[in-house]
Enzyme design. Structure first.
Site, PDB file in Angstrom:
ATOM      1  N   HIS A 269       1.127  -1.319  -0.081  1.00  0.00           N
ATOM      2  CA  HIS A 269      -0.129  -0.133   0.180  1.00  0.00           C
ATOM      3  C   HIS A 269       0.965   1.377  -0.262  1.00  0.00           C
ATOM      4  O   HIS A 269       0.059   2.803   0.352  1.00  0.00           O
ATOM      5  CB  HIS A 269      -1.261  -0.043   1.366  1.00  0.00           C
ATOM      6  CG  HIS A 269      -2.307   0.826   0.800  1.00  0.00           C
ATOM      7  ND1 HIS A 269      -2.733   0.617  -0.185  1.00  0.00           N
ATOM      8  CD2 HIS A 269      -2.810   1.986   1.828  1.00  0.00           C
ATOM      9  CE1 HIS A 269      -3.367   1.664  -0.137  1.00  0.00           C
ATOM     10  NE2 HIS A 269      -3.903   2.408   1.601  1.00  0.00           N
TER      11      HIS A 269
ATOM     12  N   GLU B  66      -8.917  -2.072   2.105  1.00  0.00           N
ATOM     13  CA  GLU B  66      -8.259  -1.899   3.180  1.00  0.00           C
ATOM     14  C   GLU B  66      -9.799  -2.061   4.209  1.00  0.00           C
ATOM     15  O   GLU B  66     -10.674  -0.869   4.534  1.00  0.00           O
ATOM     16  CB  GLU B  66      -8.226  -0.547   3.471  1.00  0.00           C
ATOM     17  CG  GLU B  66      -7.332  -0.437   2.261  1.00  0.00           C
ATOM     18  CD  GLU B  66      -6.997   1.300   1.760  1.00  0.00           C
ATOM     19  OE1 GLU B  66      -6.276   2.217   1.842  1.00  0.00           O
ATOM     20  OE2 GLU B  66      -7.317   1.315   0.948  1.00  0.00           O
TER      21      GLU B  66
ATOM     22  N   HIS C 110      -1.117   2.506   7.255  1.00  0.00           N
ATOM     23  CA  HIS C 110      -0.883   3.316   6.155  1.00  0.00           C
ATOM     24  C   HIS C 110       0.842   3.856   5.518  1.00  0.00           C
ATOM     25  O   HIS C 110       0.982   4.552   6.416  1.00  0.00           O
ATOM     26  CB  HIS C 110      -1.915   4.973   5.415  1.00  0.00           C
ATOM     27  CG  HIS C 110      -3.027   4.298   5.137  1.00  0.00           C
ATOM     28  ND1 HIS C 110      -4.252   3.514   5.335  1.00  0.00           N
ATOM     29  CD2 HIS C 110      -3.638   4.381   3.482  1.00  0.00           C
ATOM     30  CE1 HIS C 110      -4.942   4.080   4.635  1.00  0.00           C
ATOM     31  NE2 HIS C 110      -4.490   4.165   3.447  1.00  0.00           N
TER      32      HIS C 110
ATOM     33  N   SER D 288      -2.848   5.972   9.684  1.00  0.00           N
ATOM     34  CA  SER D 288      -2.354   6.913   9.263  1.00  0.00           C
ATOM     35  C   SER D 288      -0.862   6.948   9.857  1.00  0.00           C
ATOM     36  O   SER D 288      -0.722   7.123  11.413  1.00  0.00           O
ATOM     37  CB  SER D 288      -2.356   8.150   9.488  1.00  0.00           C
ATOM     38  OG  SER D 288      -1.690   9.719   9.362  1.00  0.00           O
TER      39      SER D 288
ATOM     40  N   TYR E 252     -12.204  -0.034   1.110  1.00  0.00           N
ATOM     41  CA  TYR E 252     -12.479  -0.326   2.438  1.00  0.00           C
ATOM     42  C   TYR E 252     -13.579  -1.305   2.664  1.00  0.00           C
ATOM     43  O   TYR E 252     -14.307  -0.428   1.867  1.00  0.00           O
ATOM     44  CB  TYR E 252     -12.720   1.502   2.799  1.00  0.00           C
ATOM     45  CG  TYR E 252     -11.295   2.829   2.392  1.00  0.00           C
ATOM     46  CD1 TYR E 252     -10.580   2.832   3.588  1.00  0.00           C
ATOM     47  CD2 TYR E 252     -10.784   3.066   1.696  1.00  0.00           C
ATOM     48  CE1 TYR E 252      -9.213   3.522   3.691  1.00  0.00           C
ATOM     49  CE2 TYR E 252      -9.287   3.486   1.040  1.00  0.00           C
ATOM     50  CZ  TYR E 252      -9.344   3.799   2.582  1.00  0.00           C
ATOM     51  OH  TYR E 252      -7.635   4.110   2.241  1.00  0.00           O
TER      52      TYR E 252
HETATM   53 ZN    ZN Z   1      -5.759   3.846   2.009  1.00  0.00          ZN
END
Ligand code: ZN
Length: 730
Positions: A143, A489, A252, A303, A528
């Site tokens: 990713h 995801e 991520h 994140s 997602y």
């Molecule tokens: Zn993503």
């Protein structure tokens, strides 16, 4: 008489000596017996190999110029050089009698695509027959958002990737196959160990307001709104020699933000690099037999930009349900950190992940033993009936993206006036959409409630379908480890629910799997998967849950089915499901054509335009600019091109030795297109503090297009070298 005499003639000293002698002889005999006893004993169970293992790594970088990078969905963010190479890392595990095999691949790409997977499986079939199949091969993407795009067969992805880009597709398919070939050719007896641990200071939840929608009773079972646990699988040969590792951790790889133009593998790629460099001592980056994969997991809402969201214009916090700023709205709300710039942030997060993995690797003592299994199905995700309980069934929907999809996230904002958390459409955009692409049907609108539909991708079929209907669901198990390969995801809580459901299913059949991991971005990309509760507030992850509010429930039902089949030994009875289409797509690209190139007057390709300085201190940046050529020429020519070397002069042999290449995180290669077929290349070497003082130089290796006639060009290799410079320590 004699005896008596002799007996009586022993002195006290002699008695002590004789006793000592007897004791020594006895001890020797005992030791010898023990030695032979142990020798005849079979080796202890824990010291024998349990599997055949193979590891392999191969380049899958592709074109590093003019190609949109895959991830932030920004067609303007095109590649303009290379920070690191991208690799496919393959691991094969087989029973000792080689009756069953499983393959796990982690590639430094945005996500696996159905086209890549189908083409890889086709190649594997032609090489190996039925050895590697859709049920026992997992293909996962790390990713990274800094790899070339253009390897998809569904229309939505062509819009941001400028179509189907053959050189990207070929580099990925060939790289994956080659990494499997290498692993296949290196199979040896070995052992597997598993270890788990917590990685701190490396994640934040980027949609905490969605997470809070999950039931309090469920949230109270967890100490964090992200999964901090890393699961690490260590591989050694039967003599205990290191082979490699796979780690799964949810974050991520977006430490490099959407202003970056250098191809690279982001934070998890940096972790791989550090581990492989440490184990493959003395080798150049990308070389050596030890392979360390840092694979993706349930990273949907996770994140790495740990400083959190702030307004880029005013500096205020925008940690609110819409991720919106007072001035500039959602387009100003961005997350950064923990470093001073994206390069440093990438290194800090990558180093954290690497350090934990190193510790887990060194201490891993729990051995994985037991049989291998695999289960796979193709499922039409547009049409799954989910039994929520005995009386209540619900359905999945045809794919569609909500308005908040266009808002992007705090890791990479969207454009215009879209915000996260939109549960009502925007009449302006809806009208444009209706005229350009067609209005969503009432059925699809109702199915996706409360998502306001921006793109009804499941109802858009021209020139090809915009989104997949048929997706892969797959589980492989190695002894007590189950790997759930998911096609997208999963958010933190979605992942927890899926793992728990699968674990319970195994338990209920008396076939427990102690370690259940989610491998993310596998096989086909479907965006997602948010929980039903998260879906209701329609932030980015929910707006991108394309099969509707019951997507997660459908997957839980499907993966439980796979677990049941493995636990009850009935995988052969699982229906294959509908085979996905493999569209043959001709030349469909908006990339500028490669045409003849020129050097400036009185110069040739590879000539230096701006020289290095004569001297640098460690910690400084050596920089040189050359007359360049489009790097796409080199990707067309060879799949594994190296664009640069840093070389050190050796006095003794009066020769130059390569100490760095373009796969190093210390080198940066920038390509800038000029006018009239001219371009320049700038190479930087960020000289590490542990660099040996000495004399160095930088080389550039490229290819340019030469015109032969009106309609014919050829690709010509060339090189250029900087002046020498001295590196000193302060
Ligand atoms: Zn993503």
């Amino acid at each position: 008489m004699r005896g008596k005499k002799s007996k009586c003639s022993f002195s006290r000293l002699e008695v002590v000596l004789i006793v000592c002698l007897v004791l020594m002889i006895t001890l020797t005999v005992v030791l010898l017996v023990l030695h032979f006893l142990t020798k005849d004993e079979p080796p202890k169970e824990s010291e024998t190999a349990n599997y055949l293992l193979g590891v392999g790594r191969a380049d899958c970088t592709g074109p590093v110029a003019e190609v949109p990078l895959m991830g932030y969905a920004n067609p303007e963010q095109v590649s303009g050089g290379i920070l690191t190479h991208l690799y496919s890392r393959a691991f094969i595990v087989a029973d000792l009698d080689d009756s069953r095999r499983i393959v796990f691949v982690s590639a430094d790409i945005g996500m696996m695509s159905q086209k890549v997977r189908l083409e890889v499986l086709k190649k594997l079939k032609s090489k190996y027959g039925d050895l590697y199949r859709q049920d026992n091969v997992i293909l996962s993407g790390t990713h990274t958002h800094s790899g070339p795009g253009g390897y998809f067969q569904y229309t939505l992805f062509w819009i941001t990737s400028k179509g189907l880009i053959r050189p990207t597709l070929n580099a990925i398919v060939n790289g994956i196959v080659k990494s499997i070939d290498i692993a296949h050719d290196n199979m040896k007896r070995g052992r597997l160990f598993i270890n788990r641990g917590t990685v701190e200071n490396s994640q934040i939840n980027r949609s905490p307001f969605s997470y809070l929608e999950n039931p309090a009773s469920e949230r109270s079972r967890y100490s964090s709104n992200t999964d901090k646990e890393m699961v690490m699988l260590k591989m050694v040969d039967e003599h205990g020699e290191d082979l490699g590792l796979i780690s799964w951790f949810a974050v991520h790889p977006v430490s490099m933000n959407n202003t970056n133009h250098l191809v690279n593998s982001d934070n998890v790629g940096y972790a791989s690099y550090l581990f492989e460099q440490e184990k493959n001592k003395g080798m150049l980056p990308g070389e050596g037999s030890f392979v360390a994969a840092f694979a993706s997991s349930n990273l949907g809402d996770v994140s790495p930009n740990t400083r959190g969201p702030f307004c880029a214009n005013t500096g205020e916090s925008c940690d609110n349900p819409q991720s919106s700023c007072p001035i500039g709205g959602a387009t100003m709300c961005m997350a950064t950190g923990p470093g001073k710039d994206m390069f440093e942030s990438t290194r800090i997060i990558g180093k954290n992940i690497y350090s934990k993995a190193w510790e887990l690797y060194e201490k891993a003592s729990q051995e994985i033993t037991g049989p291998l299994s695999s289960a796979h199905q193709w499922v039409n995700m547009s049409d799954v009936t989910v039994e929520l309980n005995a009386t209540h069934t619900v359905k999945t929907c045809k794919p569609a993206l909500g308005h908040s999809f266009a808002a992007g996230t705090i890791d990479g904002v969207g454009a215009f006036n879209f915000t996260q958390g939109s549960v009502e459409g925007d009449p302006f955009w809806d009208q444009i959409r209706d005229q350009l692409l067609g209005e969503p049907s009432n059925e699809t609108k109702a199915c996706h409630e409360p998502k306001p539909i921006l793109f009804s991708t499941g109802e858009m079929t021209k020139p090809r379908p915009w989104h997949p209907d048929i997706v892969d669901v797959q589980i492989v198990t190695i002894g007590s480890l189950a790997i759930i390969a998911v096609p997208g995801e999963f958010t933190t809580m979605s992942g927890r629910r899926l793992r728990e459901a699968v674990q319970k299913e195994f338990d209920s059949h008396g076939a427990p799997r102690t370690h259940v991991v989610i491998a993310g971005l596998c096989n086909v990309y479907t965006h997602y998967i948010a929980t039903y509760e998260e879906y209701q507030v329609q932030r980015y992850e929910a707006a991108s849950t394309i099969y509707g509010p019951h997507t997660l429930s459908a997957y839980i039902q499907l993966y439980r089915g796979l677990a049941r089949a493995i636990a009850t030994n009935t995988t052969q009875d699982l229906p294959c499901g509908p085979e996905p289409p493999l569209f043959s797509i001709g030349n469909l690209t908006l990339l500028p054509a490669l045409s003849a190139e020129r050097a400036p007057a009185n110069k040739t390709f590879g000539d230096v335009l701006q020289e290095v300085k004569q001297q640098y201190q460690v910690g400084g940046v050596a920089e040189v600019t050359f007359v360049g050529a489009n790097p796409r020429n080199s990707a067309e020519n060879a799949t594994e091109h190296n664009f640069l070397t840093v070389e050190r002069y050796a006095n003794i042999s009066d020769s130059w030795h390569v100490v760095q290449n373009d796969a190093s995180w210390d080198t940066r290669f920038y390509w800038t297109k000029g006018s009239q077929g001219q371009s320049t290349v700038k190479i930087q070497w960020h000289i590490p503090h542990d660099t040996e003082p000495g004399i160095y130089r930088i080389q550039y290796l490229g290819h340019y297009k030469k015109r032969l006639s009106l309609f014919r060009t050829i690709t010509v290799p060339f090189g250029g070298t900087s002046s020498t410079f001295e590196v000193t320590t302060p």
